[in-house]
Write an enzyme that holds these catalytic residues in place. Structure first.
Site, mmCIF file in Angstrom:
data_model
loop_
_atom_site.group_PDB
_atom_site.id
_atom_site.type_symbol
_atom_site.label_atom_id
_atom_site.label_comp_id
_atom_site.label_asym_id
_atom_site.label_seq_id
_atom_site.Cartn_x
_atom_site.Cartn_y
_atom_site.Cartn_z
ATOM 1 N N ASP A 11 -11.536 30.396 -72.873
ATOM 2 C CA ASP A 11 -9.884 30.450 -72.668
ATOM 3 C C ASP A 11 -9.283 29.928 -74.052
ATOM 4 O OD1 ASP A 11 -10.006 31.289 -69.815
ATOM 5 O OD2 ASP A 11 -9.910 29.412 -69.235
ATOM 6 N N ASP A 130 -5.627 36.809 -60.768
ATOM 7 C CA ASP A 130 -5.553 35.428 -60.252
ATOM 8 C C ASP A 130 -4.985 35.310 -58.995
ATOM 9 O OD1 ASP A 130 -6.412 35.032 -62.941
ATOM 10 O OD2 ASP A 130 -4.288 34.938 -63.641
#
Length: 253
Positions: A11, A130
């Site tokens: 990330d 997500d």
């Protein structure tokens, strides 16, 4: 038999790899190029790079980092974050990415999946979801880095994504992200049983056993993890030897 894959996830925020819990409280980890080379040498099957603030900040993705990483490693790269158009796919693939991950933009415009699959092949199109458990004991899809609850059912979205042309589906479970208490086996298994394309589990790895459980009971085709790899708690080569010893078919160096 197709080998199960182990995939580190990087990330990236402001040019640095970061990690948090449940998509919040981010802390600095390392330089992305340095980590990418490390994982290439460690025996990772692929790498996933997410520009985690590009969509929310409405800016373009970090192509320079993609180019530098592609010149450094020799394993497939999946790039996501800030992907809004088919032209964005083109730019990422030209920069050295092998697959492009779409999340928020695909929810806003589902035909982006189809358009990209028709132009570049569905093997390049990864639908990243997500998801978070809701009060009705189902799972809802969230966008914009876990900030916006769309109200869309996760299982229905996975099935639709495959129909539209996604070649892989990543299931990022917000509830288990960064907690290191195991993947969400239930939603991973449900999606794996409903679609024919590979499913990648994400969120919750803490022990070798967690990888075994999600690849076996969760029926995932690959397991994605971040902090346990970033901080050296689990070494990829040792993990693969463990999985192989328990009957999971993995590629070993």
């Amino acid at each position: 038999m197709i080998a199960k894959r182990i995939i580190p996830c990087l990330d990236v925020d402001a040019g640095r790899v970061v990690k948090g819990k449940k998509f919040q409280n981010l802390s600095d980890v390392n330089d992305p190029i340095t980590l990418a080379k490390y994982y290439n040498d460690e025996g990772a099957d692929e790498l996933v790079f997410y520009d985690i603030t590009a969509t929310n900040e409405k800016r373009d993705i970090f192509l320079q980092i993609v180019e530098q990483t592609a010149e450094t490693v020799y394993i497939p790269l999946t790039i996501g974050g800030g992907i809004r158009t088919v032209e964005d796919f083109k730019r990422v693939l030209r920069a050295g990415g092998d697959k492009v991950s779409v999340n928020s933009a695909a929810v806003i415009d589902p035909q982006l999946i189809t358009a990209a699959a028709l132009k570049y092949g569905r093997q390049c199109v990864v639908l990243s979801m997500d998801v978070k458990k809701n009060q009705n004991q189902g799972w809802s899809v969230y966008t914009h880095g876990g900030r916006v609850n769309t109200g869309i059912d996760a299982l229905e979205w996975a099935v639709k994504g495959e129909f539209l042309g996604a070649g892989e589906i990543v299931v990022n479970c917000i509830d288990t992200d960064g907690i290191r208490d195991g993947y969400d086996l239930e939603i991973t298994r449900m999606i794996s049983e409903e679609v024919k394309v590979p499913v990648i589990a994400s969120g919750g790895a803490g022990r070798n056993e967690d990888f075994y459980q999600v690849l076996q009971a969760g029926k995932a085709d690959a397991a994605l993890a971040a902090s346990v790899f970033h901080y050296g708690d689990i070494r990829i080569g040792e993990l693969k030897n463990y999985l192989y010893g328990r009957g999971i078919h993995v590629r070993r160096c």
